[in-house]
Each structure stands twice: as C-alpha cells, then as structure tokens.
Motif scaffolding. Structure first.
Motif, PDB file in Angstrom:
ATOM      1  N   SER A  63       0.842  -1.194   0.000  1.00  0.00           N
ATOM      2  CA  SER A  63       0.000   0.000   0.000  1.00  0.00           C
ATOM      3  C   SER A  63       0.880   1.248   0.000  1.00  0.00           C
ATOM      4  N   VAL A  64       0.352   2.322  -0.570  1.00  0.00           N
ATOM      5  CA  VAL A  64       1.115   3.561  -0.718  1.00  0.00           C
ATOM      6  C   VAL A  64       0.531   4.616   0.218  1.00  0.00           C
ATOM      7  N   VAL A 111      -1.451  -3.328 -12.589  1.00  0.00           N
ATOM      8  CA  VAL A 111      -2.656  -4.073 -12.986  1.00  0.00           C
ATOM      9  C   VAL A 111      -3.144  -4.978 -11.849  1.00  0.00           C
ATOM     10  N   LYS A 112      -2.281  -5.233 -10.880  1.00  0.00           N
ATOM     11  CA  LYS A 112      -2.689  -6.030  -9.716  1.00  0.00           C
ATOM     12  C   LYS A 112      -3.492  -5.205  -8.715  1.00  0.00           C
ATOM     13  N   GLY A 113      -3.527  -3.862  -8.947  1.00  0.00           N
ATOM     14  CA  GLY A 113      -4.266  -2.994  -8.044  1.00  0.00           C
ATOM     15  C   GLY A 113      -3.340  -2.219  -7.133  1.00  0.00           C
ATOM     16  N   LEU A 114      -3.898  -1.141  -6.561  1.00  0.00           N
ATOM     17  CA  LEU A 114      -3.115  -0.276  -5.688  1.00  0.00           C
ATOM     18  C   LEU A 114      -4.002   0.179  -4.535  1.00  0.00           C
ATOM     19  N   VAL A 115      -3.434   0.164  -3.345  1.00  0.00           N
ATOM     20  CA  VAL A 115      -4.134   0.680  -2.161  1.00  0.00           C
ATOM     21  C   VAL A 115      -3.460   1.989  -1.770  1.00  0.00           C
ATOM     22  N   VAL A 116      -4.248   3.065  -1.756  1.00  0.00           N
ATOM     23  CA  VAL A 116      -3.726   4.390  -1.449  1.00  0.00           C
ATOM     24  C   VAL A 116      -4.228   4.804  -0.064  1.00  0.00           C
ATOM     25  N   ILE A 156      -8.168   4.069  -0.110  1.00  0.00           N
ATOM     26  CA  ILE A 156      -8.782   4.017  -1.434  1.00  0.00           C
ATOM     27  C   ILE A 156      -8.161   2.852  -2.199  1.00  0.00           C
ATOM     28  N   ARG A 157      -8.993   1.973  -2.669  1.00  0.00           N
ATOM     29  CA  ARG A 157      -8.518   0.863  -3.496  1.00  0.00           C
ATOM     30  C   ARG A 157      -8.751   1.215  -4.961  1.00  0.00           C
ATOM     31  N   VAL A 158      -7.702   1.064  -5.747  1.00  0.00           N
ATOM     32  CA  VAL A 158      -7.767   1.450  -7.152  1.00  0.00           C
ATOM     33  C   VAL A 158      -7.453   0.233  -8.008  1.00  0.00           C
ATOM     34  N   ALA A 159      -8.324  -0.022  -8.992  1.00  0.00           N
ATOM     35  CA  ALA A 159      -8.108  -1.099  -9.956  1.00  0.00           C
ATOM     36  C   ALA A 159      -7.617  -0.496 -11.266  1.00  0.00           C
ATOM     37  N   PHE A 160      -6.708  -1.192 -11.943  1.00  0.00           N
ATOM     38  CA  PHE A 160      -6.138  -0.717 -13.199  1.00  0.00           C
ATOM     39  C   PHE A 160      -6.413  -1.733 -14.303  1.00  0.00           C
ATOM     40  N   THR A 161      -6.684  -1.239 -15.486  1.00  0.00           N
ATOM     41  CA  THR A 161      -6.869  -2.107 -16.647  1.00  0.00           C
ATOM     42  C   THR A 161      -6.040  -1.591 -17.800  1.00  0.00           C
TER      43      THR A 161
END
Length: 540
Positions: free
Chosen positions: A395-396, A517-522, A529-534
């Motif tokens: 997480s960031v 692409v695995k996702g990022l937790v901010v 905030i959970r962020v999904a990337f495509t």
C-alpha cells in the motif's frame, strides 16, 4: 433594533421566538451611529423584506416592544419598552468609546443604560447569575431591570449537534478528514490583529488529505475592511484550500462541524470550547477584557498555540491532551440555564405583550437546527508537494501539502501539479502532471500521449475521465484507473493529482508501472482508497 451585523444576526435569532401566529407583527430598523453599520439596512431588507423601517420612520411610530442586542442611549427615542440582550457570550469586552470608562464591560455601563438619571431598558437579559454582581458594580440602579435568560444562541448550537455530519458534508469534510476552524474577533488584539499570516501558515502546514481549514471572522472585520478587501487579503490561503464562512450565518454550523478551534477572546472561540472542541488560543485579548470576566479567565486557562511553532504537531498534541473538564468551570461561569434559554427569553418577551391579549405559547420553543454553512471557497489547490512511502504490504501512504507562490521555505518532496494550474513555477519541476477537468479535448488517453513530450521531467501523467476514474501514463505504460467501491459503501472519488502522486511513489520505491494491474491501495490519513487498473483493450 440593530447597530451592527453582529447584533442584527442575534436579534433575528431572538425575534424567531415571537410567533407570527400569535398576531405579532415584527419590524426592523437600524439604530444609527455605529462605525460598523455599512450595509445593515440592505441586509435587513434581504431577510425581512418590507418590514424594515428607517430610523426616522421607526421613531414616529409606537410599538409594544423593542428588542436590541446592543444598547445605546439613543434607543430611548423609540416609543416602546426596550429589552436588551448580549450579542455574544455574556458581557466581557471593555470598549471605552461606548462605555465612557475603562472598567465597565460593554452593555452593562451606566453611560449606555442610563439617560438623565433614568434607566433606559425595561429589561436587561443576562446569560449567567454572576452578571448581576457585575451590573451592581457598574450601574446599580439598573439591577432591578436585569433578568436571567440564558443564551438562546448557544442553546441552538448545542441542539444542532445531531446535524454535525450534514454540516461537515457541506464543508467537504469526509473520508477521514478533520476540520480546523480559525476564529478571530476584531481589533488589534485579535488573532488576525496579532497573527495575520496564521491562516496561510496553517493551511499550508497541514496535510491536505487529512485536514480541512475554515475561517470565521467577526462581522466587524468585514464591516471595517469591506467584503472584497477581506477576500483579497485571503486570496493565497483560499488558493491553498481555506474556506471562509460569511459573517451573516454559518459560523454556528462551523462550530458544530469542527474538530479543532484556533482562536482568541471572541465568542465563537468560547462557544467552540463550550461544546468541547479541542481549543487553542493564538491571542487572548487580555488588554481589552474585564479582568474579572469569564472570557478573561478563559484566556488565562485555555491551551495556547505558538503561531511560529510546528502547527501540525501542536494540533496533534492538543488533541492527545484534550480534557474538556479543564475549561468547564470557566464555561459554566458564563453560560447558565442553557437548556431553558429559549423558554426564559420567550417568556420575558411575551410578558411585554400580555396586556394586548397575547398569550405565552403553551410549549417552550423547540430549537431549530442552525442553518448549514455556505462557505466562500476556490477550486481545490492545483499544486502540491508530496511525500510518502510504500509499505511492506504494497500500500502507498501519501501526504500532500498545498503549494503557494512566495510561501514555500522548505523542501519536503516532489511536486504534483494540475496541467491547468497558473502556478508555472511548480509545473516546470513537477514529477506528476494531471488534467483534473473531466470534459476536455482530446480524450484522456490521447491527452497523455500528446502531452508526454511536453513534460520531459514528469514521471507520471494523469487525465480525469470522471469522478471515479482516470487514465494514467507512466513512462510509456498507459492504464485506466478506477476506484473500487467497498461493500456497502459509495464509490470513492478519485483525485487525479492524488492518484498520480501515489503512482509516482510506487515507482520511486522500485515498483514498475506494469505491476499496477494487480491494483493499488492508497492511504491518506484515515482514508483508504482501493484502485483497480486495466490495460487498453486490443480493439481500443
């Protein structure tokens, strides 16, 4: 009758206790002579319409009752029994221009209350029993006219606590952010008079995703300097996110909404402490207070803020050490019978009208919630300085501070700047550049590709798609990002500058853009905030 905007707003509150359904006609007028009366007649007309009389018209008529929240000997010219009340938390301030001496608090002096040996008011409202002793010292012949009525304004503040979340939403205080309200009365001894840079220093010292900052200034500040001048002087703090509460209304909602109050000897600071908000004084105003008054004792007892010190650290320490009982004795010496204030005040008002067959309502008044705040504010800041780290779990953790030209004396981290920002001094050194406007040409992916060569120093570009999604460019990698809605919750907003800052921290700590692409937790303060990337589709 009103003499200043402060007394006008308080009178309007009191007049609400007189019900039109009881056959009561209410009129308003400006008692002339105050240096702070500019725009008063127009303000009254905006809230009371055609029921506003000039002073000349008012003095040619007869009334069954006159109500004022600031007393002046000229009020005797109105043909009506006069009831006067305080326009703040009790009677504390020494204003020799009004009182004629250096020991009587304004509102309780002989010069204000007596004309040619005759006491002018028919009733003098007090907010605490101890004020009888003050009045006996300053004007003993007026004591028989004094009555304990409590503080209807404070009762409404207390009874509005259930609306706290609504007020905070109107101020944009959500998702774990907390609210600091700066309070300043008027005069050279006020917070603004002593520390005019404090609003800017505060709003640029606190992480923007963890804190919101609002300002409540005494109406006399606005009257003395004019609305445009006050806002002009606050231009830089407002660029950094400061919200400014208008002087007419909203300050009570801000008191309820706040987590911290930074203030002085003004009533709004006192009320904030009374509702047990973490309170720090940047000025005490001891030079202009009755030393025996509760507000003077408040200044001697309340925790202090060092405006030149670490503001962020002082807020956290004050929260950690906060003990409402420390100030409770002082608060209770100013405000008594609070829950009966409306009932006591209404009963005395109706007593003046009983000879005309107007009966006291059977039920005590039900305090309506105070109106929500409608702050003056700019768009969110367009440039931030960013620090943070990537935790062991991936997480960031992000922290951002607003950047203001001419007010940046220490380097913290890298810059994240909106593409539309006028602050070009930061843009040239930015690691993150974001188009924060959703409606724009070209489309977000094309914008990132087109703009990349124009920002050779930028590691990350972001272009907003809508409130919850954006396109991210990171050294040739193009991804679409969207917040993940938590179960049972709403879709989180996605700030393009925050997203860009998080991605830049991610790659600064040795991670690759492709891994996103695995996702990022901010993480920002208390918010996650959970962020999904495509990736782009092959047919895109």
């Amino acid at each position: 009758m009103v003499r200043t905007l402060t007394s006008a707003t308080r009178v309007l509150d009191i007049m609400g206790l007189l019900r039109a359904e009881d056959g009561i006609a209410k009129y308003y007028t400006v008692n002339p002579g105050s240096a702070f009366a500019d725009g008063l007649h127009e303000y009254l007309a905006s809230v009371a319409g055609q029921n506003v009389l000039t002073w000349k018209e008012a003095t040619r008529r007869s009334f069954q009752l006159a109500v004022a929240c600031a007393v002046h000997p000229s009020m005797r010219r109105l043909d009506a029994p006069l009831m006067v009340l305080p326009h703040g938390a009790g009677y504390n301030r020494l204003v020799s221009e009004s009182t004629g001496d250096a020991t009587s608090p304004a509102g309780l002096s002989r010069r204000e209350l007596v004309h040619r040996g005759k006491v002018i008011p028919a009733a003098i409202g007090l907010s605490h029993h101890d004020q009888f002793a003050t009045l006996f010292r300053t004007c003993p012949e007026a004591v028989p006219r004094a009555e304990m009525i409590g503080d209807w304004c404070y009762q409404r503040i207390k009874d509005s606590e259930a609306q706290r979340d609504w007020y905070r939403e109107r101020l944009g205080v959500a998702d774990g952010r907390r609210l600091v309200v700066i309070h300043s009365t008027w005069s050279e001894h006020s917070l603004l008079g002593q520390h005019p840079r404090l609003p800017l220093d505060l709003v640029t010292s606190l992480p923007a995703d963890e804190f919101a900052v609002a300002a409540v200034f005494h109406p006399n500040v606005w009257a003395r300097h004019s609305w445009p001048t006050v806002l002009e002087r606050l231009r830089k703090p407002m660029e950094a996110g400061l919200m400014v509460i208008p002087p007419q209304e909203g300050w009570r909602a801000a008191v309820v909404a706040s987590d911290w109050a930074i203030g002085d000897h003004g009533s709004t600071t006192f009320y904030s402490a009374a509702v047990e908000r973490v309170t720090l004084l940047a000025a005490t105003g001891s030079e202009e207070l009755d030393p025996a008054s509760p507000t003077a004792a408040f200044g001697r007892t309340a925790p202090r803020l060092d405006p030149e010190g670490d503001l962020y650290g002082q807020l956290l320490r004050a929260e950690r050490d906060h003990d409402p009982s420390v100030l409770r004795t002082v608060i209770d010496s100013q405000l008594a019978d609070v829950e009966k204030s409306g009932e006591l005040t209404q009963r005395r008002l109706y007593e003046f009208l009983s000879h005309r067959g107007v009966s006291l309502p059977r039920q005590p008044p039900d305090p309506a919630p105070v109106p929500p705040p409608e702050p003056e504010r700019n768009r969110p800041p367009s440039a931030y300085e960013v620090t943070g780290t990537v935790r062991a779990d991936g997480s960031v953790d992000v922290r951002r501070w607003p950047l203001v030209t001419g007010h940046h004396d220490q380097e913290r981290g890298f810059y994240a700047v909106a593409a539309e920002s006028p602050q070009t001094v930061w843009s040239q050194s930015a690691d993150v550049v974001a188009r924060t406007i959703a409606v724009g040409e070209p489309a977000p992916p094309e914008w990132c590709i087109r703009e990349a060569p124009k920002w050779p120093g930028a590691a990350v570009l972001v272009a907003r798609i809508d409130e919850a999604s954006a396109v991210v460019w990171q050294r040739g990698v193009l991804l679409e990002a969207r917040t993940v809605r938590p179960w049972g919750g709403r879709q989180p907003d996605l700030d393009p500058l925050l997203l860009g800052a998080a991605v830049n921290l991610w790659v600064m700590h040795g991670r690759s853009g492709a891994e996103l692409v695995k996702g990022l937790v901010v993480l920002t303060g208390q918010r996650t905030i959970r962020v999904a990337f495509t990736k782009p589709s092959l047919t895109a």
